[in-house]
Scaffold this motif. Structure first.
Motif, PDB file in Angstrom:
ATOM      1  N   TYR A 109       0.833  -1.201   0.000  1.00  0.00           N
ATOM      2  CA  TYR A 109       0.000   0.000   0.000  1.00  0.00           C
ATOM      3  C   TYR A 109       0.868   1.251   0.000  1.00  0.00           C
ATOM      4  O   TYR A 109       0.636   2.183  -0.773  1.00  0.00           O
ATOM      5  CB  TYR A 109      -0.943   0.007   1.210  1.00  0.00           C
ATOM      6  N   ALA A 110       1.890   1.288   0.849  1.00  0.00           N
ATOM      7  CA  ALA A 110       2.747   2.466   0.936  1.00  0.00           C
ATOM      8  C   ALA A 110       3.450   2.730  -0.385  1.00  0.00           C
ATOM      9  O   ALA A 110       3.559   3.884  -0.828  1.00  0.00           O
ATOM     10  CB  ALA A 110       3.766   2.290   2.057  1.00  0.00           C
ATOM     11  N   ALA A 111       3.929   1.677  -1.038  1.00  0.00           N
ATOM     12  CA  ALA A 111       4.597   1.855  -2.331  1.00  0.00           C
ATOM     13  C   ALA A 111       3.629   2.418  -3.361  1.00  0.00           C
ATOM     14  O   ALA A 111       3.997   3.278  -4.179  1.00  0.00           O
ATOM     15  CB  ALA A 111       5.182   0.529  -2.804  1.00  0.00           C
ATOM     16  N   SER A 112       2.383   1.958  -3.317  1.00  0.00           N
ATOM     17  CA  SER A 112       1.391   2.464  -4.268  1.00  0.00           C
ATOM     18  C   SER A 112       1.017   3.910  -3.964  1.00  0.00           C
ATOM     19  O   SER A 112       0.754   4.698  -4.877  1.00  0.00           O
ATOM     20  CB  SER A 112       0.140   1.587  -4.244  1.00  0.00           C
ATOM     21  N   VAL A 113       0.979   4.276  -2.672  1.00  0.00           N
ATOM     22  CA  VAL A 113       0.695   5.670  -2.313  1.00  0.00           C
ATOM     23  C   VAL A 113       1.689   6.594  -3.003  1.00  0.00           C
ATOM     24  O   VAL A 113       1.315   7.653  -3.534  1.00  0.00           O
ATOM     25  CB  VAL A 113       0.745   5.856  -0.781  1.00  0.00           C
ATOM     26  N   LEU A 114       2.956   6.220  -3.030  1.00  0.00           N
ATOM     27  CA  LEU A 114       3.967   7.063  -3.667  1.00  0.00           C
ATOM     28  C   LEU A 114       3.696   7.208  -5.160  1.00  0.00           C
ATOM     29  O   LEU A 114       3.950   8.277  -5.741  1.00  0.00           O
ATOM     30  CB  LEU A 114       5.358   6.488  -3.419  1.00  0.00           C
ATOM     31  N   TRP A 136       0.913  -2.134  10.665  1.00  0.00           N
ATOM     32  CA  TRP A 136       0.565  -1.243   9.558  1.00  0.00           C
ATOM     33  C   TRP A 136       1.275   0.103   9.667  1.00  0.00           C
ATOM     34  O   TRP A 136       1.969   0.540   8.753  1.00  0.00           O
ATOM     35  CB  TRP A 136      -0.950  -1.045   9.499  1.00  0.00           C
ATOM     36  N   ASN A 137       1.105   0.785  10.787  1.00  0.00           N
ATOM     37  CA  ASN A 137       1.687   2.124  10.922  1.00  0.00           C
ATOM     38  C   ASN A 137       3.203   2.103  10.840  1.00  0.00           C
ATOM     39  O   ASN A 137       3.807   2.951  10.177  1.00  0.00           O
ATOM     40  CB  ASN A 137       1.253   2.755  12.248  1.00  0.00           C
ATOM     41  N   HIS A 138       3.836   1.158  11.525  1.00  0.00           N
ATOM     42  CA  HIS A 138       5.295   1.136  11.557  1.00  0.00           C
ATOM     43  C   HIS A 138       5.897   0.654  10.236  1.00  0.00           C
ATOM     44  O   HIS A 138       7.100   0.799  10.023  1.00  0.00           O
ATOM     45  CB  HIS A 138       5.783   0.281  12.720  1.00  0.00           C
ATOM     46  N   THR A 139       5.052   0.110   9.360  1.00  0.00           N
ATOM     47  CA  THR A 139       5.494  -0.210   8.000  1.00  0.00           C
ATOM     48  C   THR A 139       5.250   0.959   7.056  1.00  0.00           C
ATOM     49  O   THR A 139       6.130   1.361   6.295  1.00  0.00           O
ATOM     50  CB  THR A 139       4.764  -1.458   7.473  1.00  0.00           C
ATOM     51  N   ILE A 155       4.461   4.305   7.676  1.00  0.00           N
ATOM     52  CA  ILE A 155       4.973   5.654   7.981  1.00  0.00           C
ATOM     53  C   ILE A 155       6.382   5.881   7.457  1.00  0.00           C
ATOM     54  O   ILE A 155       6.642   6.895   6.792  1.00  0.00           O
ATOM     55  CB  ILE A 155       4.868   5.944   9.488  1.00  0.00           C
ATOM     56  N   PRO A 156       7.355   4.984   7.708  1.00  0.00           N
ATOM     57  CA  PRO A 156       8.699   5.271   7.183  1.00  0.00           C
ATOM     58  C   PRO A 156       8.757   5.359   5.660  1.00  0.00           C
ATOM     59  O   PRO A 156       9.595   6.083   5.110  1.00  0.00           O
ATOM     60  CB  PRO A 156       9.530   4.090   7.699  1.00  0.00           C
ATOM     61  N   LEU A 157       7.856   4.658   4.982  1.00  0.00           N
ATOM     62  CA  LEU A 157       7.885   4.654   3.516  1.00  0.00           C
ATOM     63  C   LEU A 157       7.243   5.901   2.910  1.00  0.00           C
ATOM     64  O   LEU A 157       7.636   6.336   1.825  1.00  0.00           O
ATOM     65  CB  LEU A 157       7.188   3.393   2.994  1.00  0.00           C
ATOM     66  N   ILE A 158       6.265   6.471   3.593  1.00  0.00           N
ATOM     67  CA  ILE A 158       5.579   7.650   3.038  1.00  0.00           C
ATOM     68  C   ILE A 158       6.028   8.959   3.692  1.00  0.00           C
ATOM     69  O   ILE A 158       5.598  10.036   3.285  1.00  0.00           O
ATOM     70  CB  ILE A 158       4.044   7.502   3.124  1.00  0.00           C
ATOM     71  N   ALA A 159       6.888   8.860   4.720  1.00  0.00           N
ATOM     72  CA  ALA A 159       7.331  10.059   5.435  1.00  0.00           C
ATOM     73  C   ALA A 159       8.003  11.038   4.475  1.00  0.00           C
ATOM     74  O   ALA A 159       8.901  10.678   3.722  1.00  0.00           O
ATOM     75  CB  ALA A 159       8.305   9.680   6.552  1.00  0.00           C
TER      76      ALA A 159
END
Length: 724
Positions: free
Chosen positions: A226-231, A269-272, A274-278
């Protein structure tokens, strides 16, 4: 039926709410709502607040504040500290959800009601529908889209009521390109200036943790995917309009699935995410539906929000993104939803969230439809309709009021603008009673407004008000707005000033007071302070100067309940404070003092965090190894890095949240008193070799009501350790 999994089903009750279904309304009578349940942490009892303020004055007259006995019939003391700033109310503060299955969402009557309630943000296209809705075709495969609810019609309502939109870009069945095309249509083609965009709705509910109410077509449903897709969404959408703000979905700390890990994952979820989208996502999104055992329990749950949001800010800060804005885009009390208790909860929750740095609170929702009939403790009928306006539906022979009749939650939202408007400053406040909540706003024109919430269903409460940083004009009348139990409107009056006020049972009361002449300063508030350096016992903050005249000095205060604690003063625009507690978090304000000795309004608040010593003779590593929303497992590794061995040791730490408790432990003996925890060794790990020659690994199972932040400082035999 959509259910949350429960690793430990007996830990907390489950709760049910309609989320993504079309209304049980006349436009779609054959459609039965789909429901879902949430497993969330139980509420903790409200703590008693209300210490009298440093430098404060009584609302009755200058001089010492009266005791409750001196207040005659008053049984509650309320304190307001206008020198304590909790932030400025943004234009997006008072928000609401709209849904494409709501045929009434854009009719003139609804527009008039939303405008009258000063709704500043509208969310679209509606909860989980955001992950099945395609804006180009105004369709939601597998769902229902009512006529007249397309994007342009929605924007007509947004413009009519003077609000801003917050739009859910389809992640579950959409693409970054579809989202970018929506941005182009909204802001380039139509010129709507839609600023805020979410990437999906509750994607942690896509089945990755065992419960799958949220649609997600991606083969990889993990938080990392999900985080990778957000970017990708961020890049595609900003390529069209660089001014848009794109947000990512997080979980609310202390609520399922916070702390939960799937498969071989080592972070939740959050600790995965957050660092990727920060630094890439412009804001983050959380939702909050507290599980309540009963009405009284629900009314206490807003006290959880401060800790939960503080933990969220700490998680963001740990990734170097502590200034990331937070949006609370869904909230509802969920108990007695069409009755007065949910109104009291709503007003309390909105303001508590705003006081803790949230830039929008969006109630769920405008219309939802009758689901089941019950009776509230005050005798009112609850239709199980999570909307603020009636859908005129029926359950059996029991029917809701006429279409678009406001429910109590609507009046609660409307009461918010009686308290404060965009640009006004949220002020510190507290109550000596757990059943009387208080919120205060220092208005831009100098007036002070105080919202008093009586959560007692049967008894009136009499309060005495005290102030610091504000002197009321006792010769001028007050404005009093009241929303009573089972009333159909807010009443207003302008009685003579009085420090004592009687609050009807189950009521919302707002007092607006004028300041005494020549008691305020012409100086503006100093600019928002920033932390420019922080160690384990020191911190430096800087700010831009006040305007409106010369400032003789600036004073830095730490918030302590409703008391402002002076830390230091300076004639410059930066200050270093010494002798702070290692591993602590506190909130500071800066105020300017003029030549007449009067203080300006407070700056925006700044959160100051201290670390632990980097060269201590001991080291502690703390890690959460599992979680299930209202409980967790933690491991603690203790190492003696000093030159001498230690035989017999005591490890002590403090839980940041009052809702955290140790329920089991291993490899040590643990005793807890209030929030203080002490661990001592067992036979096989009583000796710690010098220079890190060995370590003691201990662990415990914890339970949490609300927030469950990790301890930030540990002492070994009284020495503050380096914490990792």
């Amino acid at each position: 039926m959509r259910l949350f999994p429960s690793p430990r089903p007996s830990l907390a009750p489950r709760h049910q709410r309609d989320h993504r279904s079309p209304l049980s309304q006349r436009s779609s009578p054959s459609r039965s709502p789909r429901r879902r349940r949430r497993l969330l942490a139980a509420a903790s009892a409200a703590a008693v607040l209300g210490a009298l303020l440093v430098g404060g004055t009584s609302a009755r007259a200058a001089g010492p504040s009266p005791s409750p006995a001196a207040a005659g019939a008053a049984d509650v003391d309320v304190t307001v500290n206008a020198n304590e700033g909790l932030g400025t109310i943004p234009g997006t503060a008072y928000g609401l959800n709209s849904a494409v299955w709501d045929a009434q969402m854009n009719v003139p009557q609804v527009q008039d009601l939303l405008k009258a309630a000063d709704i500043g943000m509208l969310r679209y296209p509606g909860g989980s529908y955001g992950d099945i809705y395609h804006w180009q075709t105004n369709s939601a495969p597998g769902g229902y889209v009512a006529p007249g609810t397309d994007f342009d019609a929605f924007m007509g309502t947004v413009r009519t009521i003077g609000a801003q939109p917050i739009l859910i870009a389809n992640y579950g069945s959409g693409t970054p390109q579809e989202a970018a095309d929506w941005v182009r249509y909204a802001n380039i083609t139509k010129g709507y200036g839609a600023k805020y965009w979410e990437v999906g709705n509750e994607l942690y509910g896509n089945g990755h943790y065992g419960s799958g109410w949220e649609h997600d077509d991606h083969p990889d449903t993990s938080p990392a995917a999900y985080a990778a897709s957000v970017l990708q969404y961020v890049s595609a959408m900003k390529a069209v309009d660089p001014s848009v703000k794109v947000g990512a979905v997080l979980t609310m700390p202390g609520n399922w699935p916070d702390g939960v890990m799937a498969g071989a994952e080592t972070a939740d979820w959050n600790h995965t995410v957050i660092p990727l989208i920060a630094g890439r996502a412009d804001f983050v999104i959380v939702h909050w539906y507290p599980t309540s055992q009963d009405t009284a329990h629900m009314l206490a749950t807003p006290n959880q929000l401060s800790g939960e949001l503080a933990q969220l800010h700490d998680e963001l800060a740990a990734a170097g993104a502590g200034d990331t804005p937070v949006a609370l885009t869904e909230v509802n009390g969920g108990t007695g939803v069409d009755t007065q208790p949910n109104a009291l909860f709503g007003a309390d929750a909105y303001l508590t969230a705003l006081q803790n740095g949230v830039f929008t609170v969006d109630w769920w929702d405008t219309h939802n439809g009758a689901q089941q009939i019950s009776t509230s403790p005050d005798g009112a009928t609850d239709y199980g309709d999570w909307g603020i306006l009636s859908s005129a539906g029926c359950v059996g022979s029991v029917c809701e009021p006429p279409l678009n009749t406001p429910f109590p939650a609507y009046h609660a939202i409307r009461m918010l603008s009686q308290l404060g408007r965009p640009g006004d400053v949220l002020a510190g406040s507290g109550s000596s009673s757990a059943t009387v909540a208080v919120h205060a706003v220092h208005r831009a024109n100098g007036d002070l407004s105080v919202l008093l919430i009586n959560k007692d269903p049967a008894a009136a409460r009499t309060v005495t008000l005290h102030y610091a940083g504000f002197t009321p004009d006792t010769s001028a009348p007050m404005t009093v707005a009241t929303y009573r139990d089972q009333a159909d409107a807010i009443t207003t009056a302008t009685p003579a000033y009085s420090a004592d006020q009687t609050l009807p049972p189950y009521s919302l009361t707002t007092l607006t007071l004028h300041p005494k002449a020549a008691t305020g300063s012409a100086l503006s508030a100093p600019g928002a302070p920033k932390v420019t350096a922080a160690g384990d016992t020191t911190a430096t903050v800087s700010w831009t100067p006040s305007t409106g005249g010369p400032a003789t000095r600036y004073e830095v205060y730490r918030q302590a309940g409703t008391t402002s604690e002076l830390l230091t003063d300076t004639t410059g625009t930066s200050a270093t404070v010494h002798n702070l507690t290692p591993g602590s978090t506190s909130t500071w304000n800066v105020l300017a003092r003029d030549a007449n000795g009067r203080l300006s309004a407070p700056s925006d608040p700044v959160t100051v965090r201290t670390g632990t010593p980097g060269n201590s003779t001991c080291q502690v590593a703390y890690r959460t190894t599992a979680g299930w929303g209202n409980g967790f497992n933690a491991s603690v590794t203790v190492t003696n890095t000093g030159p001498n061995p230690i035989t017999g040791w005591t490890l002590a730490f403090t839980f940041p949240s009052a809702g955290e408790t140790v329920s089991g432990f291993w490899n040590s003996t643990i005793v807890q008193h209030d929030q203080q925890v002490v661990a001592t060794p067992v036979d096989w790990n009583t000796t710690l070799a010098a220079g890190g020659g060995n370590s003691a690994s201990i662990g415990f199972t914890g339970a949490n009501d609300g927030a469950a932040p990790p301890p930030t400082a540990f002492t070994l035999n009284g020495t503050v350790c380096t914490t990792t």
